[in-house]
Design an enzyme around this catalytic site. Structure first.
Site, PDB file in Angstrom:
ATOM      1  N   ASP A 231       0.854  -1.186   0.000  1.00  0.00           N
ATOM      2  CA  ASP A 231       0.000   0.000   0.000  1.00  0.00           C
ATOM      3  C   ASP A 231       0.893   1.241   0.000  1.00  0.00           C
ATOM      4  O   ASP A 231       1.965   1.239   0.603  1.00  0.00           O
ATOM      5  CB  ASP A 231      -0.912   0.007   1.236  1.00  0.00           C
ATOM      6  N   HIS A 286       1.356  -7.926   0.104  1.00  0.00           N
ATOM      7  CA  HIS A 286       0.192  -8.753   0.456  1.00  0.00           C
ATOM      8  C   HIS A 286      -0.706  -8.941  -0.757  1.00  0.00           C
ATOM      9  O   HIS A 286      -0.592  -8.213  -1.742  1.00  0.00           O
ATOM     10  CB  HIS A 286      -0.570  -8.133   1.641  1.00  0.00           C
ATOM     11  N   ARG A 296     -16.249 -13.007  -0.048  1.00  0.00           N
ATOM     12  CA  ARG A 296     -15.385 -12.326   0.915  1.00  0.00           C
ATOM     13  C   ARG A 296     -15.482 -10.808   0.730  1.00  0.00           C
ATOM     14  O   ARG A 296     -15.560 -10.327  -0.401  1.00  0.00           O
ATOM     15  CB  ARG A 296     -13.944 -12.798   0.726  1.00  0.00           C
TER      16      ARG A 296
HETATM   17  C1  LIG Z   1      -4.972   6.598  -2.209  1.00  0.00           C
HETATM   18  C2  LIG Z   1      -4.933   5.478  -2.897  1.00  0.00           C
HETATM   19  C3  LIG Z   1      -4.126   4.288  -2.528  1.00  0.00           C
HETATM   20  C4  LIG Z   1      -4.545   3.252  -3.542  1.00  0.00           C
HETATM   21  C5  LIG Z   1      -4.800   4.097  -4.753  1.00  0.00           C
HETATM   22  C6  LIG Z   1      -5.666   5.205  -4.162  1.00  0.00           C
HETATM   23  O1  LIG Z   1      -5.766   6.324  -5.006  1.00  0.00           O
HETATM   24  C7  LIG Z   1      -7.066   4.681  -3.839  1.00  0.00           C
HETATM   25  C8  LIG Z   1      -7.118   3.182  -3.607  1.00  0.00           C
HETATM   26  C9  LIG Z   1      -5.841   2.552  -3.082  1.00  0.00           C
HETATM   27  C10 LIG Z   1      -5.691   1.104  -3.544  1.00  0.00           C
HETATM   28  C11 LIG Z   1      -6.514   0.090  -2.739  1.00  0.00           C
HETATM   29  C12 LIG Z   1      -6.256  -1.328  -3.320  1.00  0.00           C
HETATM   30  C13 LIG Z   1      -4.761  -1.618  -3.520  1.00  0.00           C
HETATM   31  C14 LIG Z   1      -4.069  -0.407  -4.222  1.00  0.00           C
HETATM   32  C15 LIG Z   1      -2.620  -0.750  -4.575  1.00  0.00           C
HETATM   33  C16 LIG Z   1      -4.922   0.014  -5.379  1.00  0.00           C
HETATM   34  O2  LIG Z   1      -4.829  -0.364  -6.516  1.00  0.00           O
HETATM   35  O3  LIG Z   1      -5.872   0.937  -4.956  1.00  0.00           O
HETATM   36  C17 LIG Z   1      -4.222   0.820  -3.349  1.00  0.00           C
HETATM   37  C18 LIG Z   1      -3.551   2.113  -3.837  1.00  0.00           C
HETATM   38  C19 LIG Z   1      -2.189   2.280  -3.214  1.00  0.00           C
HETATM   39  O4  LIG Z   1      -2.008   2.082  -2.015  1.00  0.00           O
HETATM   40  O5  LIG Z   1      -1.268   2.638  -3.959  1.00  0.00           O
HETATM   41  O1  LIG Z   2      -8.988  -7.836   0.726  1.00  0.00           O
HETATM   42  C1  LIG Z   2      -7.935  -7.854   1.347  1.00  0.00           C
HETATM   43  O2  LIG Z   2      -7.738  -8.593   2.294  1.00  0.00           O
HETATM   44  C2  LIG Z   2      -6.791  -6.971   0.913  1.00  0.00           C
HETATM   45  C3  LIG Z   2      -7.227  -5.630   0.410  1.00  0.00           C
HETATM   46  C4  LIG Z   2      -6.088  -4.736   0.137  1.00  0.00           C
HETATM   47  O3  LIG Z   2      -4.957  -5.156   0.172  1.00  0.00           O
HETATM   48  C5  LIG Z   2      -6.318  -3.325  -0.194  1.00  0.00           C
HETATM   49  O4  LIG Z   2      -7.474  -2.899  -0.341  1.00  0.00           O
HETATM   50  O5  LIG Z   2      -5.306  -2.595  -0.313  1.00  0.00           O
HETATM   51 FE   LIG Z   3      -3.498  -3.508   0.081  1.00  0.00          FE
END
Ligand SMILES: C=C1C[C@]23C[C@@]1(O)CC[C@H]2[C@@]12CCC[C@@](C)(C(=O)O1)[C@H]2[C@@H]3C(=O)O
Ligand SMILES: O=C(O)CCC(=O)C(=O)O
Ligand SMILES: [Fe+2]
Length: 371
Positions: A231, A286, A296
């Site tokens: 993240d 992760h 889920r």
């Molecule tokens: C602030 C943010 C982090 C994120 C991209 C986003 O603009 C909004 C969603 C976030 C998320 C959640 C799922 C995993 C992730 C890698 C994605 O594709 O969207 C994270 C992004 C991140 O942490 O880079």
């Molecule tokens: O669904 C999950 O357990 C992981 C979700 C996740 O990694 C995310 O939203 O960044």
């Molecule tokens: Fe994540």
């Protein structure tokens, strides 16, 4: 006339693409080729290891909580917390809100589709663009107020959803500040040592709320719910329902399942804390797996610094022997870098090569991500 045609064409093409990507997963009896990953996803190194290793669970009321948090951040980058103070009815309400949202017909959900360059709304995982196959999941991102998107989903009755989201965000913000204080404390730093740490009570740092849905899947061994990633946040607070699926990667151990514990919350170290701690607290890689019978749900609260703040290694952690390993970046700059370089983003803001010659722990050059 020509312009009108090309706008129509672009519009139709976009919607065709949206339709292909947004299959109604819950109704599918077979795994389509577009979603079929390799059949060896379950060959995780942890299966080969004989020593069981499990993600730490920390009781936040434990007098040693700070030390335990520090150790978990250093060795795992992920841990679960109990006695965190978030009322259980709020956890139940956010889960119900997610369930209601994803139960809507696909056409309705698409009314709130995330715009191609937008951040909020319904859509496939953003990281899909880095993978040849699609993921067995759908997501809904909320940045700032949920009203605009919620009104598109439920024109006449959006307020309950919005109230639940606002209430949840408030609780998450309180917990995130508490965790941040414990994490910094374990590094020998106070909240006041970081310029943005002394936010007045009640004020909040920016955050993204990500609701994830993983429908039951006819061929779970060949599907991927959410591919391996770190993240971009300082820290992420994840609430998962009672269906397992989250896995964390640990050096030397491999993929380890983070089992759902009723009313516990999962905490991930994000890339910005990795930078702030000068690599002492590595962000955790992760992913989410899916299963044959259970739907889920998860809700991730990605907590970051105020938008004008540059994050760089804490000066208390650097000296001539331990030079700063990363250059300063704001959260939005880092998100842009991540959107472009994905799992090479951390290395791309790195100042000097590590002494051992290895890249960042989560810079897997595309080798680890699928399995
Ligand atoms: C602030 C943010 C982090 C994120 C991209 C986003 O603009 C909004 C969603 C976030 C998320 C959640 C799922 C995993 C992730 C890698 C994605 O594709 O969207 C994270 C992004 C991140 O942490 O880079
Ligand atoms: O669904 C999950 O357990 C992981 C979700 C996740 O990694 C995310 O939203 O960044
Ligand atoms: Fe994540």
């Amino acid at each position: 006339m020509h312009t009108r045609l090309s706008i129509d064409h672009a519009f139709n093409t976009y919607h065709q693409m949206i339709k292909q990507k947004h299959l109604d997963l819950a109704s599918m009896k077979e795994l389509p080729e577009s979603h079929a990953w390799s059949s060896s996803l379950d060959e995780s190194p942890s299966n080969a290891s004989s020593t069981p290793d499990s993600v730490p669970v920390i009781n936040l009321k434990d007098p040693n909580a700070m030390k335990l948090v520090g150790h978990a951040c250093k060795t795992w980058g992920v841990f679960q917390v109990t006695n965190h103070g978030v009322p259980t009815n709020i956890l139940e309400e956010i889960e119900a809100a997610g369930r209601n949202l994803f139960a809507l017909p696909i056409q309705q959900k698409l009314k709130a589709a995330r715009a191609p360059n937008g951040v909020s709304g319904y859509g496939v995982a953003r990281i899909s663009v880095f993978f040849p196959k699609l993921m067995w999941s759908e997501g809904f991102t909320i940045i700032g107020s949920p009203y605009e998107q919620a009104r598109k989903l439920w024109p006449d009755r959006y307020s309950k959803f919005c109230d639940v989201i606002e209430e949840y965000k408030e609780e998450m913000n309180k917990l995130a500040q508490r965790l941040m204080a414990l994490m910094l404390g374990s590094l020998g730093v106070t909240m006041e040592d970081v310029k943005w740490g002394g936010t007045q009570a009640g004020s909040s740092c920016p955050a993204a709320l990500q609701l994830n849905s993983y429908p039951a899947c006819p061929d779970p061994e060949r599907a991927m719910g959410l591919a391996a990633h770190t993240d971009s946040s300082l820290l992420t607070i994840l609430h998962q329902n009672n269906t397992s699926g989250l896995q964390a990667h640990k050096e030397g151990t491999g993929w380890v399942t983070v089992p759902p514990i009723r009313h516990a919350l999962v905490i991930n170290v994000g890339d910005l804390l990795h930078i702030l701690s000068n690599g002492l607290y590595p962000s955790v890689l992760h992913r989410a797996m899916v299963n044959r019978t259970q739907h889920r749900l998860s809700v991730a609260y990605l907590y970051g610094p105020p938008s004008n703040v540059q994050i760089s290694p804490l000066s208390k952690l650097t000296d001539q022997v331990h030079p700063p390993l990363y250059r300063p970046v704001t959260w939005s700059e880092y998100l842009g870098t991540k959107a472009k370089h994905f799992n090479k983003a951390l290395s791309s803001v790195r100042l000097c090569a590590p002494l051992n010659g290895f890249a960042d722990a989560n810079d897997h050059n595309g080798v680890v991500p699928v399995g």
